[in-house]
Write a protein that holds these residues in place. Structure first.
Motif, PDB file in Angstrom:
ATOM      1  N   VAL A 116     -59.650 -34.106  46.787  1.00 14.64           N
ATOM      2  CA  VAL A 116     -60.373 -33.132  45.912  1.00 14.64           C
ATOM      3  C   VAL A 116     -60.499 -33.900  44.470  1.00 14.64           C
ATOM      4  N   SER A 117     -59.665 -34.556  43.966  1.00 11.76           N
ATOM      5  CA  SER A 117     -60.145 -34.939  42.812  1.00 11.76           C
ATOM      6  C   SER A 117     -61.330 -35.896  42.517  1.00 11.76           C
ATOM      7  N   HIS A 118     -61.199 -36.792  43.642  1.00  9.80           N
ATOM      8  CA  HIS A 118     -62.292 -37.828  43.815  1.00  9.80           C
ATOM      9  C   HIS A 118     -63.652 -36.829  44.049  1.00  9.80           C
ATOM     10  N   ARG A 119     -63.570 -35.837  44.757  1.00 11.15           N
ATOM     11  CA  ARG A 119     -64.898 -35.044  44.838  1.00 11.15           C
ATOM     12  C   ARG A 119     -65.217 -34.809  43.679  1.00 11.15           C
ATOM     13  N   THR A 120     -64.391 -34.336  42.653  1.00 14.29           N
ATOM     14  CA  THR A 120     -64.881 -33.729  41.371  1.00 14.29           C
ATOM     15  C   THR A 120     -65.437 -35.082  40.710  1.00 14.29           C
ATOM     16  N   HIS A 121     -65.070 -36.407  40.834  1.00 15.99           N
ATOM     17  CA  HIS A 121     -65.487 -37.550  40.206  1.00 15.99           C
ATOM     18  C   HIS A 121     -66.931 -37.565  40.680  1.00 15.99           C
ATOM     19  N   HIS A 122     -67.111 -37.456  42.064  1.00 22.91           N
ATOM     20  CA  HIS A 122     -68.425 -37.884  42.480  1.00 22.91           C
ATOM     21  C   HIS A 122     -69.418 -36.621  41.956  1.00 22.91           C
ATOM     22  N   ASN A 123     -68.886 -35.449  41.994  1.00 18.40           N
ATOM     23  CA  ASN A 123     -69.660 -34.275  41.647  1.00 18.40           C
ATOM     24  C   ASN A 123     -70.360 -34.429  40.174  1.00 18.40           C
ATOM     25  N   PHE A 124     -69.552 -35.041  39.251  1.00 20.71           N
ATOM     26  CA  PHE A 124     -69.782 -34.915  37.886  1.00 20.71           C
ATOM     27  C   PHE A 124     -69.679 -36.263  37.253  1.00 20.71           C
ATOM     28  N   HIS A 125     -69.933 -37.369  38.084  1.00 19.42           N
ATOM     29  CA  HIS A 125     -69.944 -38.460  37.447  1.00 19.42           C
ATOM     30  C   HIS A 125     -70.803 -38.907  36.521  1.00 19.42           C
ATOM     31  N   GLY A 126     -70.433 -39.386  35.141  1.00 20.00           N
ATOM     32  CA  GLY A 126     -71.140 -39.823  34.164  1.00 20.00           C
ATOM     33  C   GLY A 126     -71.085 -38.638  33.206  1.00 20.00           C
ATOM     34  N   ASN A 127     -70.683 -37.390  33.521  1.00 21.63           N
ATOM     35  CA  ASN A 127     -70.393 -36.370  32.549  1.00 21.63           C
ATOM     36  C   ASN A 127     -69.158 -36.471  31.718  1.00 21.63           C
ATOM     37  N   ILE A 128     -69.341 -36.750  30.577  1.00 18.68           N
ATOM     38  CA  ILE A 128     -68.090 -36.792  29.524  1.00 18.68           C
ATOM     39  C   ILE A 128     -67.058 -35.531  29.851  1.00 18.68           C
ATOM     40  N   ARG A 250     -73.820 -35.759  27.607  1.00 19.87           N
ATOM     41  CA  ARG A 250     -73.312 -34.367  27.391  1.00 19.87           C
ATOM     42  C   ARG A 250     -74.259 -33.445  27.800  1.00 19.87           C
ATOM     43  N   GLY A 251     -73.659 -32.253  27.873  1.00 19.28           N
ATOM     44  CA  GLY A 251     -74.643 -31.002  28.115  1.00 19.28           C
ATOM     45  C   GLY A 251     -75.555 -31.050  29.261  1.00 19.28           C
ATOM     46  N   LYS A 252     -76.917 -30.816  28.782  1.00 18.67           N
ATOM     47  CA  LYS A 252     -77.965 -30.618  29.731  1.00 18.67           C
ATOM     48  C   LYS A 252     -78.840 -32.062  29.834  1.00 18.67           C
ATOM     49  N   SER A 253     -78.156 -32.905  28.912  1.00 17.85           N
ATOM     50  CA  SER A 253     -78.769 -34.399  29.345  1.00 17.85           C
ATOM     51  C   SER A 253     -78.261 -34.938  30.629  1.00 17.85           C
ATOM     52  N   TRP A 254     -77.004 -34.357  31.182  1.00 16.32           N
ATOM     53  CA  TRP A 254     -76.691 -34.829  32.297  1.00 16.32           C
ATOM     54  C   TRP A 254     -77.156 -34.076  33.742  1.00 16.32           C
ATOM     55  N   ASP A 255     -77.358 -35.096  34.626  1.00 16.95           N
ATOM     56  CA  ASP A 255     -77.469 -34.277  35.843  1.00 16.95           C
ATOM     57  C   ASP A 255     -76.934 -35.347  36.961  1.00 16.95           C
ATOM     58  N   TYR A 256     -77.055 -34.899  38.275  1.00 12.95           N
ATOM     59  CA  TYR A 256     -76.221 -35.694  39.338  1.00 12.95           C
ATOM     60  C   TYR A 256     -76.977 -36.853  39.626  1.00 12.95           C
ATOM     61  N   VAL A 257     -78.188 -37.232  39.573  1.00  9.76           N
ATOM     62  CA  VAL A 257     -78.862 -38.446  39.709  1.00  9.76           C
ATOM     63  C   VAL A 257     -78.577 -39.662  38.768  1.00  9.76           C
ATOM     64  N   LYS A 258     -78.734 -38.932  37.400  1.00 15.01           N
ATOM     65  CA  LYS A 258     -78.511 -40.103  36.301  1.00 15.01           C
ATOM     66  C   LYS A 258     -76.953 -40.190  36.325  1.00 15.01           C
TER      67      LYS A 258
END
Length: 343
Positions: A116-128, A250-258
């Motif tokens: 579950v925690s690894h799923r969170t890592h993948h879903n939000f990678h790169g999001n501070i 941060r914020g709206k600058s993040w998306d899944y692909v980036k």
């Protein structure tokens, strides 16, 4: 190569996830149960065979060889369990959970808690603010950290994975064992209880082994190679996500692909096939459903439309030293930021 903050620039990738997916043949997304189970038993066979060789040889010179090799195959087995957690081991959730539990429990990793925690890592990678693993602290947070916290995070970070399972990371409350942890939704909780139960049984088994056969045997057969496994896990995951040229959002600058593209591919030489090509990491972050045995082929197709994927070729030691020296914190301001050192 040391990259100063003024030299780092955000990438300019603009393709959609669907465009990247179309570049990879559909068959590479499909797991083969036969292949997956073969890799599972291959790793287990090595683990059992190495333990038997140690017992038969009963030689002091073989001890460090055994520790390193066994720890390396512990890490390889973890990668197979990692496929189970992503659902890329097979098309059946029950089969994935069964083999994932068998793979991770003997490594003292609670399978469902980690999944579950690894799923969170993948879903939000790169999001501070939302990433789960190896996320940066801001400069103001860094300056407020105690000497103990800095020591754990920046000096002995390659051996704190067991502690992370119990108390998570600084600034993120929760445990991978407790069903009421903020990591988990209500639907996850009964599986977390099951994983913690099996973890407890295995821990009890190890304790009984030590009581019956002595602490030295427990240390040489299990604890020492387990420590090598922890270092392997930490080195590989750290280097995939921590480098001066990797952007954080941060914020709206993040998306899944980036976020997914903000990872680093690297090679581990002769160990690459042993630990199932997990160094091919960017395509894995984009599409975690691709089985590990298809990553190299998928990456070759992806590079045709993203030729400048980040790839690190320096030695593992040089890469760790470079990142640990130059990746302390990020700026408190800005939507796209890069790591900075404290010198």
């Amino acid at each position: 190569m040391n990259i100063a903050i003024s030299e780092a620039k955000p990438p300019t990738w603009s393709q959609t996830l669907q465009t990247y997916k179309k570049s990879i043949p559909e068959e590479l997304f499909q797991p083969s149960l036969v292949l997956s189970i073969s890799y599972f038993f291959w790793d287990y066979a090595w683990i059992i065979g190495l333990a038997m060789a140690k017992w038969q040889l009963n030689s002091l010179w073989f001890e460090p060889v055994y520790w390193f090799l066994q720890g390396t195959f512990f890490w390889a087995l973890f990668v197979v369990g990692h496929d189970c957690g992503h659902g890329s081991f097979s098309g059946s959730r029950r089969i994935n959970d069964f083999f994932g539990t068998l793979a991770h429990t003997i490594l003292l990793v609670p399978y469902h808690g980690w999944r579950v925690s690894h799923r969170t890592h993948h879903n939000f990678h790169g999001n501070i603010d939302k990433d789960e693993s190896w996320y940066p602290v801001s400069k103001s947070e860094y300056e407020k950290m105690s000497s103990v916290s800095k020591f754990l995070r920046f000096k002995v970070f390659l051996i704190v994975f067991p502690l992370y399972l119990f108390v998570r990371s600084p600034g993120r409350d929760g445990s991978h064992f407790h069903p009421e942890s903020p990591l988990f939704s209500k639907g996850d909780r009964y599986k977390v209880v099951a994983s913690s139960f099996f973890w407890g049984l295995w821990f009890l088994s190890l304790t009984l082994f030590g009581l019956n056969f002595g602490f030295w045997n427990l240390f040489t057969y299990y604890i020492a190679p387990y420590s090598v496994f922890v270092v392997w896990l930490s080195v590989v995951t750290y280097l995939h996500h921590t480098a001066p040229e990797v952007p954080w959002y941060r914020g709206k600058s993040w998306d899944y692909v980036k976020g997914a593209l903000s990872t680093v591919d690297r090679t581990y030489g002769i160990f690459e096939p042993i630990h199932h090509n997990i160094g091919t990491h960017t395509v894995h972050h984009l599409f975690p459903k691709i089985p590990h045995y298809n990553l190299l082929k998928a990456n070759a197709h992806l590079k045709e439309i993203v030729p400048d994927l980040k790839f690190e070729s320096k030695s593992v030691l040089k890469a760790v030293l470079n990142s640990s020296a130059n990746c302390k914190f990020v700026s408190d301001e800005g939507e796209t930021v890069f790591y900075q050192g404290d010198r």
